[in-house]
Design an enzyme around this catalytic site. Structure first.
Site, PDB file in Angstrom:
ATOM      1  N   ALA A  12      26.478 -17.054 -20.611  1.00  0.00           N
ATOM      2  CA  ALA A  12      25.621 -16.869 -19.616  1.00  0.00           C
ATOM      3  C   ALA A  12      26.203 -17.133 -18.165  1.00  0.00           C
ATOM      4  O   ALA A  12      27.187 -18.002 -18.015  1.00  0.00           O
ATOM      5  CB  ALA A  12      24.750 -18.271 -19.659  1.00  0.00           C
ATOM      6  N   GLY A  69      32.162 -22.536 -18.256  1.00  0.00           N
ATOM      7  CA  GLY A  69      33.223 -21.574 -19.147  1.00  0.00           C
ATOM      8  C   GLY A  69      33.202 -20.100 -18.802  1.00  0.00           C
ATOM      9  O   GLY A  69      34.088 -19.619 -18.761  1.00  0.00           O
ATOM     10  N   CYS A  70      32.028 -19.659 -18.669  1.00  0.00           N
ATOM     11  CA  CYS A  70      31.840 -18.231 -18.402  1.00  0.00           C
ATOM     12  C   CYS A  70      32.415 -17.980 -17.069  1.00  0.00           C
ATOM     13  O   CYS A  70      32.838 -16.728 -16.983  1.00  0.00           O
ATOM     14  CB  CYS A  70      30.298 -17.699 -18.478  1.00  0.00           C
ATOM     15  SG  CYS A  70      29.816 -17.838 -20.065  1.00  0.00           S
ATOM     16  N   THR A  71      32.218 -18.695 -16.117  1.00  0.00           N
ATOM     17  CA  THR A  71      32.754 -18.702 -14.679  1.00  0.00           C
ATOM     18  C   THR A  71      34.202 -18.455 -14.767  1.00  0.00           C
ATOM     19  O   THR A  71      34.972 -17.625 -14.284  1.00  0.00           O
ATOM     20  CB  THR A  71      32.502 -19.607 -13.864  1.00  0.00           C
ATOM     21  OG1 THR A  71      30.881 -19.480 -13.581  1.00  0.00           O
ATOM     22  CG2 THR A  71      32.939 -19.428 -12.467  1.00  0.00           C
ATOM     23  N   ALA A 105      35.311 -15.169 -16.526  1.00  0.00           N
ATOM     24  CA  ALA A 105      35.198 -14.008 -15.515  1.00  0.00           C
ATOM     25  C   ALA A 105      36.205 -13.993 -14.456  1.00  0.00           C
ATOM     26  O   ALA A 105      36.736 -12.813 -14.208  1.00  0.00           O
ATOM     27  CB  ALA A 105      33.699 -13.997 -15.116  1.00  0.00           C
TER      28      ALA A 105
END
Length: 155
Positions: free
Chosen positions: A41, A46-48, A51
């Site tokens: 998401a 974590g995804c930030t 990315a």
């Protein structure tokens, strides 16, 4: 449970909308290596981290002939906000029906906080110039991920 891909398998082709609603296909990158990574998401911690790690290493990856595509089930509008907030400079693709996630083995059962749940399995693939998977990594860690890839793949 979806089937997991491995080195030597043909990469399943796809066409998905990017953060601006424009279609992007894996076939658009034929003749170049491509990192395709799947994340749960946009705008989550974590995804930030993951990315931004790709963003910070993108110049070196591109110089090595490697493009990067990030895929999540988020809608394009959310991806656009994420891209703009984090200054991301590679395509983020929307797979709301999870068909591409499933075809790549990146959606299914996983363990989270000791419980079995169904969701996006954080996964990264290196695709060769010929469209064949060179390496497939499932259940990857968000932090330090690109440094590990660069070591493993000698980039």
């Amino acid at each position: 449970m979806s089937t997991r891909l491995q080195a030597g398998d043909p990469a399943p082709d796809f066409t998905l909308d990017d953060a601006d609603g424009k279609p992007v296909s894996l076939a658009d990158h034929k003749g170049r290596k491509v990192i395709v990574y799947f994340y749960p998401a946009a705008s989550t911690p974590g995804c930030t981290k993951e990315a931004c790690d790709f963003r910070d290493n993108l110049a070196e990856l591109n110089e090595s002939g490697i493009d990067v595509l990030g895929i999540s089930p988020d809608k394009p509008e959310k991806l656009a906000r994420f891209r703009d907030a984090e200054g991301l400079t590679f395509p983020l693709l929307s797979d709301p029906d999870k068909s591409v996630l499933t075809a790549w083995g990146a959606f299914g059962e996983k363990t989270m906080y000791g419980k079995t749940v169904t969701g996006v399995i954080r996964s990264t693939f290196l695709i060769g110039e010929d469209g064949t998977i060179t390496d497939a990594k499932y259940n990857v860690k968000a932090t330090g991920h690109v440094a590990k890839l660069r070591r493993d793949w000698k980039i």
